[in-house]
Design a protein around this motif. Structure first.
Motif, PDB file in Angstrom:
ATOM      1  N   ALA A 205       0.828  -1.201   0.000  1.00 18.02           N
ATOM      2  CA  ALA A 205       0.000   0.000   0.000  1.00 18.02           C
ATOM      3  C   ALA A 205       0.864   1.253   0.000  1.00 18.02           C
ATOM      4  O   ALA A 205       0.565   2.233  -0.697  1.00 18.02           O
ATOM      5  CB  ALA A 205      -0.926  -0.002   1.211  1.00 18.02           C
ATOM      6  N   VAL A 206       1.964   1.210   0.763  1.00 23.38           N
ATOM      7  CA  VAL A 206       2.881   2.355   0.777  1.00 23.38           C
ATOM      8  C   VAL A 206       3.428   2.592  -0.619  1.00 23.38           C
ATOM      9  O   VAL A 206       3.473   3.716  -1.126  1.00 23.38           O
ATOM     10  CB  VAL A 206       4.039   2.101   1.780  1.00 23.38           C
ATOM     11  CG1 VAL A 206       5.164   3.101   1.573  1.00 23.38           C
ATOM     12  CG2 VAL A 206       3.519   2.161   3.208  1.00 23.38           C
ATOM     13  N   GLN A 207       3.777   1.486  -1.281  1.00 25.39           N
ATOM     14  CA  GLN A 207       4.308   1.619  -2.630  1.00 25.39           C
ATOM     15  C   GLN A 207       3.279   2.208  -3.584  1.00 25.39           C
ATOM     16  O   GLN A 207       3.595   3.064  -4.407  1.00 25.39           O
ATOM     17  CB  GLN A 207       4.729   0.239  -3.109  1.00 25.39           C
ATOM     18  CG  GLN A 207       6.188   0.198  -3.475  1.00 25.39           C
ATOM     19  CD  GLN A 207       6.426  -0.820  -4.548  1.00 25.39           C
ATOM     20  OE1 GLN A 207       6.036  -1.971  -4.374  1.00 25.39           O
ATOM     21  NE2 GLN A 207       7.043  -0.410  -5.632  1.00 25.39           N
ATOM     22  N   LEU A 208       2.047   1.743  -3.448  1.00 28.23           N
ATOM     23  CA  LEU A 208       0.978   2.240  -4.318  1.00 28.23           C
ATOM     24  C   LEU A 208       0.743   3.731  -4.100  1.00 28.23           C
ATOM     25  O   LEU A 208       0.619   4.501  -5.059  1.00 28.23           O
ATOM     26  CB  LEU A 208      -0.319   1.470  -4.051  1.00 28.23           C
ATOM     27  CG  LEU A 208      -0.394   0.070  -4.634  1.00 28.23           C
ATOM     28  CD1 LEU A 208      -1.466  -0.747  -3.943  1.00 28.23           C
ATOM     29  CD2 LEU A 208      -0.654   0.150  -6.133  1.00 28.23           C
ATOM     30  N   LEU A 209       0.718   4.121  -2.822  1.00 23.82           N
ATOM     31  CA  LEU A 209       0.499   5.536  -2.526  1.00 23.82           C
ATOM     32  C   LEU A 209       1.641   6.373  -3.077  1.00 23.82           C
ATOM     33  O   LEU A 209       1.433   7.467  -3.602  1.00 23.82           O
ATOM     34  CB  LEU A 209       0.355   5.754  -1.009  1.00 23.82           C
ATOM     35  CG  LEU A 209      -0.958   5.283  -0.384  1.00 23.82           C
ATOM     36  CD1 LEU A 209      -0.951   5.541   1.119  1.00 23.82           C
ATOM     37  CD2 LEU A 209      -2.141   5.992  -1.013  1.00 23.82           C
ATOM     38  N   GLY A 210       2.859   5.847  -2.940  1.00 25.46           N
ATOM     39  CA  GLY A 210       4.004   6.553  -3.491  1.00 25.46           C
ATOM     40  C   GLY A 210       3.889   6.677  -5.001  1.00 25.46           C
ATOM     41  O   GLY A 210       4.175   7.726  -5.581  1.00 25.46           O
ATOM     42  N   ARG A 211       3.405   5.624  -5.619  1.00 26.68           N
ATOM     43  CA  ARG A 211       3.329   5.607  -7.071  1.00 26.68           C
ATOM     44  C   ARG A 211       2.334   6.639  -7.604  1.00 26.68           C
ATOM     45  O   ARG A 211       2.522   7.211  -8.659  1.00 26.68           O
ATOM     46  CB  ARG A 211       2.923   4.213  -7.520  1.00 26.68           C
ATOM     47  CG  ARG A 211       2.958   4.059  -9.004  1.00 26.68           C
ATOM     48  CD  ARG A 211       2.952   2.595  -9.394  1.00 26.68           C
ATOM     49  NE  ARG A 211       2.274   2.464 -10.661  1.00 26.68           N
ATOM     50  CZ  ARG A 211       1.429   1.493 -10.935  1.00 26.68           C
ATOM     51  NH1 ARG A 211       1.157   0.581 -10.036  1.00 26.68           N
ATOM     52  NH2 ARG A 211       0.865   1.444 -12.110  1.00 26.68           N
ATOM     53  N   VAL A 212       1.248   6.877  -6.875  1.00 25.85           N
ATOM     54  CA  VAL A 212       0.299   7.872  -7.352  1.00 25.85           C
ATOM     55  C   VAL A 212       0.675   9.282  -6.878  1.00 25.85           C
ATOM     56  O   VAL A 212      -0.105  10.213  -7.010  1.00 25.85           O
ATOM     57  CB  VAL A 212      -1.156   7.559  -6.893  1.00 25.85           C
ATOM     58  CG1 VAL A 212      -1.632   6.268  -7.506  1.00 25.85           C
ATOM     59  CG2 VAL A 212      -1.246   7.515  -5.381  1.00 25.85           C
ATOM     60  N   GLY A 213       1.887   9.406  -6.329  1.00 26.74           N
ATOM     61  CA  GLY A 213       2.402  10.733  -6.028  1.00 26.74           C
ATOM     62  C   GLY A 213       1.990  11.295  -4.687  1.00 26.74           C
ATOM     63  O   GLY A 213       1.915  12.510  -4.527  1.00 26.74           O
ATOM     64  N   ILE A 214       1.712  10.437  -3.730  1.00 25.20           N
ATOM     65  CA  ILE A 214       1.395  10.939  -2.392  1.00 25.20           C
ATOM     66  C   ILE A 214       2.683  10.993  -1.580  1.00 25.20           C
ATOM     67  O   ILE A 214       3.342   9.970  -1.401  1.00 25.20           O
ATOM     68  CB  ILE A 214       0.336  10.049  -1.704  1.00 25.20           C
ATOM     69  CG1 ILE A 214      -0.996  10.246  -2.406  1.00 25.20           C
ATOM     70  CG2 ILE A 214       0.225  10.377  -0.219  1.00 25.20           C
ATOM     71  CD1 ILE A 214      -2.133   9.463  -1.812  1.00 25.20           C
ATOM     72  N   PRO A 215       3.073  12.184  -1.131  1.00 24.38           N
ATOM     73  CA  PRO A 215       4.321  12.278  -0.375  1.00 24.38           C
ATOM     74  C   PRO A 215       4.157  11.652   1.009  1.00 24.38           C
ATOM     75  O   PRO A 215       3.067  11.654   1.575  1.00 24.38           O
ATOM     76  CB  PRO A 215       4.562  13.793  -0.276  1.00 24.38           C
ATOM     77  CG  PRO A 215       3.258  14.439  -0.562  1.00 24.38           C
ATOM     78  CD  PRO A 215       2.396  13.467  -1.303  1.00 24.38           C
ATOM     79  N   ASP A 216       5.259  11.147   1.524  1.00 22.79           N
ATOM     80  CA  ASP A 216       5.283  10.539   2.853  1.00 22.79           C
ATOM     81  C   ASP A 216       4.210   9.455   3.014  1.00 22.79           C
ATOM     82  O   ASP A 216       3.387   9.511   3.933  1.00 22.79           O
ATOM     83  CB  ASP A 216       5.081  11.639   3.903  1.00 22.79           C
ATOM     84  CG  ASP A 216       5.545  11.187   5.278  1.00 22.79           C
ATOM     85  OD1 ASP A 216       6.000  10.033   5.396  1.00 22.79           O
ATOM     86  OD2 ASP A 216       5.427  11.975   6.224  1.00 22.79           O
ATOM     87  N   PRO A 217       4.211   8.493   2.120  1.00 20.95           N
ATOM     88  CA  PRO A 217       3.099   7.528   2.097  1.00 20.95           C
ATOM     89  C   PRO A 217       2.964   6.709   3.374  1.00 20.95           C
ATOM     90  O   PRO A 217       1.844   6.319   3.719  1.00 20.95           O
ATOM     91  CB  PRO A 217       3.416   6.626   0.908  1.00 20.95           C
ATOM     92  CG  PRO A 217       4.840   6.835   0.619  1.00 20.95           C
ATOM     93  CD  PRO A 217       5.186   8.209   1.057  1.00 20.95           C
TER      94      PRO A 217
ATOM     95  N   ARG B  42      -6.077  10.753  -5.399  1.00 21.74           N
ATOM     96  CA  ARG B  42      -4.898   9.930  -5.678  1.00 21.74           C
ATOM     97  C   ARG B  42      -4.981   8.610  -4.915  1.00 21.74           C
ATOM     98  O   ARG B  42      -4.685   7.546  -5.460  1.00 21.74           O
ATOM     99  CB  ARG B  42      -3.627  10.666  -5.250  1.00 21.74           C
ATOM    100  CG  ARG B  42      -3.191  11.734  -6.214  1.00 21.74           C
ATOM    101  CD  ARG B  42      -2.062  12.558  -5.610  1.00 21.74           C
ATOM    102  NE  ARG B  42      -1.810  13.742  -6.404  1.00 21.74           N
ATOM    103  CZ  ARG B  42      -1.012  13.754  -7.468  1.00 21.74           C
ATOM    104  NH1 ARG B  42      -0.380  12.662  -7.823  1.00 21.74           N
ATOM    105  NH2 ARG B  42      -0.850  14.848  -8.163  1.00 21.74           N
ATOM    106  N   ALA B  43      -5.407   8.693  -3.651  1.00 21.56           N
ATOM    107  CA  ALA B  43      -5.544   7.471  -2.848  1.00 21.56           C
ATOM    108  C   ALA B  43      -6.592   6.557  -3.476  1.00 21.56           C
ATOM    109  O   ALA B  43      -6.425   5.338  -3.549  1.00 21.56           O
ATOM    110  CB  ALA B  43      -5.946   7.831  -1.421  1.00 21.56           C
ATOM    111  N   MET B  44      -7.669   7.175  -3.953  1.00 16.89           N
ATOM    112  CA  MET B  44      -8.740   6.421  -4.618  1.00 16.89           C
ATOM    113  C   MET B  44      -8.182   5.693  -5.846  1.00 16.89           C
ATOM    114  O   MET B  44      -8.494   4.525  -6.094  1.00 16.89           O
ATOM    115  CB  MET B  44      -9.807   7.444  -5.042  1.00 16.89           C
ATOM    116  CG  MET B  44     -11.038   6.879  -5.653  1.00 16.89           C
ATOM    117  SD  MET B  44     -12.257   6.508  -4.388  1.00 16.89           S
ATOM    118  CE  MET B  44     -12.764   4.915  -4.984  1.00 16.89           C
ATOM    119  N   ILE B  45      -7.325   6.396  -6.589  1.00 11.31           N
ATOM    120  CA  ILE B  45      -6.730   5.798  -7.790  1.00 11.31           C
ATOM    121  C   ILE B  45      -5.781   4.665  -7.382  1.00 11.31           C
ATOM    122  O   ILE B  45      -5.777   3.590  -7.985  1.00 11.31           O
ATOM    123  CB  ILE B  45      -6.001   6.876  -8.625  1.00 11.31           C
ATOM    124  CG1 ILE B  45      -7.030   7.848  -9.204  1.00 11.31           C
ATOM    125  CG2 ILE B  45      -5.181   6.239  -9.748  1.00 11.31           C
ATOM    126  CD1 ILE B  45      -6.436   9.063  -9.888  1.00 11.31           C
ATOM    127  N   ALA B  46      -5.007   4.924  -6.324  1.00 13.64           N
ATOM    128  CA  ALA B  46      -4.092   3.879  -5.838  1.00 13.64           C
ATOM    129  C   ALA B  46      -4.875   2.619  -5.502  1.00 13.64           C
ATOM    130  O   ALA B  46      -4.479   1.499  -5.818  1.00 13.64           O
ATOM    131  CB  ALA B  46      -3.340   4.383  -4.598  1.00 13.64           C
TER     132      ALA B  46
END
Lengths: 334, 337
Positions: free
Chosen positions: B140-152, B170-174
């Motif tokens: 999940a951390v990786q996914l959040l990072g991938r959609v550009g969320i800082p400090d996932p 972005r989280a929704m997309i992740a």
């Protein structure tokens, strides 16, 4: 958090003060007085006068109130007409009411939430219609009436359950917390605990009727509303199992208003206890308040009502704190 | 980019899809009327139209999210060759989230307010990919990072209300892409967002489609989104596709008066400020049912009696991949009324 709790508890002081003023005036405005209740019918006017003088009832009301406050400041609730300290009476009887109210609320929650949930899921079907109809009857039926009916059917006619008191007369028990069920379990006297449970069933059922009805209806309405929320559709779109969707996404959100209702219902529960305890001769503060009112026992009435008010405020404080745990959007600090 | 239809193995095939809502005591409402389109891998297809034209209902039907009661669905929906209509519930549940995923319009209401965002992602990972505990969290951390969320890592524990609108989407997309779906449906994913965030979110979607080869069904009323993202566009009016063509063809040579009306109504920054906006007059109405004629006729400038002589047939423009449903398209002499 601590600051919030302290603030809320401090707010209790003006609340209780205002309540005590009103109550003090109200109980004294009731027709009759301790003299009519205590003295026989053939007592002379002089006897009555002497009793009123002894009890300090001839002083101006504000003098009486000042004396009451002065005692209250030392946590002295005064004495009943029979001469026992009100605080002792309450300490002895309060556990009984706690036990009764707790079991009644337990029934309301354990039955009401699943029932309301199932009703919402089966909207318009037989289960739903009967739950809604049944809860309407539950709300409309006066508690004491229901108490009498239950007693008549299950205790008197069928003889399945005891009709009064907290334990079978003559049972010896060890008193630790005053909660008979808990005491029985702690000391290992399970027959006492069981006997206490059996004695709790009928009064708790009578007392549970209104909270059960309200919890069922609130849960039903809340679940139906939650089922239409976007995030439930999102959960469906994620292909989650029905169980996860229903528990994590529907029920958790649907419980929020129900929790509030449970807090407010505590008031109704304590009021209902007055009647239920009287019907089942259940020695809690409810029947105590009932007797005190009949004999115009001012000190006992004041003490009991102030205790009930405090319980109500504290329970609602706990509910508000619980809310911050259940709903992360709600915070108490600030 | 060359735009082409993928006749070989479309990820999604929708054929003659009709959706009718029936309510006891009321006349049935046909929300979607014989809609057909296809989406190939890596392709972005737009479904464009104003509110109530049947865009979202189509998406929900594809996802199998329409209620069981009071809805009649006709036609055919196939995912990679699997017929979705009539698929057992359990099979559909397995596909949903894993193969077909959806992004909703308003991320605030579409996310559960009392469950941490991370949990809302990991619950999908454990359902479809069998990941649990730390493994799920790490993913999940990786996914959040991938959609550009800082400090996932920190964001994982946060609740939706603690995030900004853009971050929530972005989280929704992740969440939607977490199980590597082959078809992604985005229902107005940028409508609830600020303009600057809109561009970022579209960029993110574009990137996902290009790197993963995901088929994207883009539902929007925003022609700007269409111009920036879609390979192919279907314009919907009152439940029917009134015009369908690849993006450049549609923008370069719009035929149906509804499409031209939509294009004309876009406010222009470089235009004269004194010129009033150019809306399509009226609003969606059911004065004319498609069975009787062109449903757009009551609002159309080119309306003539012929428009009401039965359902307008599909006309294909010669030599190009472009079809429309107009009886009296521009280029034919307008009838003087």
């Amino acid at each position: 958090m601590v600051r919030y709790v302290v603030t809320r508890l401090l707010q209790l002081i003006p609340t209780l003060f205002g309540l005590s003023v009103l109550l003090f005036i109200w109980v004294r405005a009731l027709p009759g007085g301790p003299d009519t209740a205590l003295l026989p019918e053939n007592a002379t006017a002089a006897d009555r006068e002497r009793l009123r003088q002894d009890l300090g009832l001839n002083d101006p009301i504000w003098v009486q109130y000042a004396a009451f406050l002065a005692r209250l400041a030392q946590l002295d609730f005064g004495h009943t007409l029979r001469g026992r300290a009100v605080s002792t009476e309450l300490a002895e009887r309060f556990p009984a009411t706690i036990e009764l109210a707790f079991v009644a609320m337990l029934i309301a929650v354990v039955v009401g939430i699943p029932l309301g949930y199932l009703a919402a899921r089966n909207r318009g079907r037989f289960l739903d219609v009967s739950a809604v109809g049944g809860s309407l009857i539950g709300i409309c039926t006066p508690v004491f009436f229901l108490a009498f009916i239950l007693k008549e059917i299950f205790a008197v006619r069928l003889g399945w359950l005891p009709s009064s008191s907290r334990l079978t007369p003559g049972t010896s028990y060890t008193d630790i917390t005053g909660l008979r069920v808990v005491d029985g379990i702690i000391t290992g006297e399970f027959h006492v605990a069981w006997d206490a449970v059996v004695h709790l069933i009928l009064p708790a059922l009578a007392l549970a009727s209104i909270p059960l009805a309200v919890v069922t209806r609130m849960t039903r309405a809340s679940v139906m509303e939650t089922l239409g929320e976007d995030f439930v559709r999102t959960a469906e779109s994620k292909g989650l199992t029905a169980r996860v969707i229903q528990f994590r996404h529907v029920l958790r959100n649907a419980m929020l208003p129900v929790v509030t209702a449970i807090g407010l219902l505590t008031g109704a529960l304590l009021a209902g206890a007055v009647l239920t305890e009287s019907v089942f001769a259940f020695g809690g503060i409810g029947s105590f308040l009932f007797q005190a009112t009949q004999s115009r026992d001012y000190a006992a009435i004041m003490g009991t009502v102030l205790l009930i008010a405090t319980v109500f405020v504290v329970v609602n404080l706990v509910v508000d704190l619980l809310y911050t745990v259940l709903d992360p959007r709600v915070t108490v600090d600030r | 980019m060359t735009v082409r239809r993928e006749p070989a193995t479309p990820v999604l095939t929708v054929e003659d899809l009709s959706i009718t809502f029936t309510q006891r005591g009321a006349a049935p409402t046909r929300a979607v009327d014989r809609v057909s389109f296809e989406i190939g891998a890596g392709e972005v297809v737009g479904l464009v139209g104003e509110s109530g034209c049947g865009k979202s209902v189509t998406a929900l039907a594809v996802m199998g999210l329409l209620a069981d009661r009071n809805v009649e669905i006709g036609g055919r929906i196939a995912y990679a060759g699997t017929e979705l209509l009539g698929l057992p519930r359990k099979r559909m549940r397995d596909l949903r989230g894993a193969d077909l995923a959806m992004i909703f319009q308003d991320p605030l209401s579409a996310l559960n307010p009392v469950v941490p965002v991370g949990r809302q992602i990991t619950e999908m990972l454990s359902r479809h990919r069998g990941l649990r505990g730390r493994d799920a969290d790490a993913e999940a951390v990786q996914l959040l990072g991938r959609v550009g969320i800082p400090d996932p890592e920190r964001r994982l524990k946060e609740y939706p209300h603690q995030m900004s609108g853009g971050m929530r989407q972005r989280a929704m997309i992740a969440m939607a892409v977490s199980c590597g779906p082959r078809l992604l449906i985005a229902d107005e994913p940028t409508t609830a967002l600020d303009v600057t965030i809109q561009a970022q979110v579209l960029e993110l979607l574009k990137d996902l489609v290009e790197t993963e080869g995901t088929a994207l069904l883009m539902i929007t009323h925003d022609l700007g989104v269409v111009a920036g993202l879609c390979d192919r566009v279907n314009v919907l009016y009152a439940g029917r596709v009134v015009e369908a063509a690849p993006r450049h063809e549609l923008f370069g040579n719009p035929v149906h008066p509804y499409t031209t009306g939509l294009l004309r109504s876009i406010p222009r920054m470089d235009g004269d400020r004194g010129v009033p906006l150019n809306p399509i007059r009226g609003s969606v109405n059911d004065l004319v049912a498609w069975a009787d004629g062109c449903a757009f006729a009551p609002r159309c400038d080119r309306y003539e009696l012929e428009c009401l002589a039965g359902t307008p047939a599909v006309t294909e423009l010669p030599g190009v991949d472009h079809e429309h449903r107009c009886v009296n398209p521009p280029g034919t002499p307008a009838v003087v009324r």
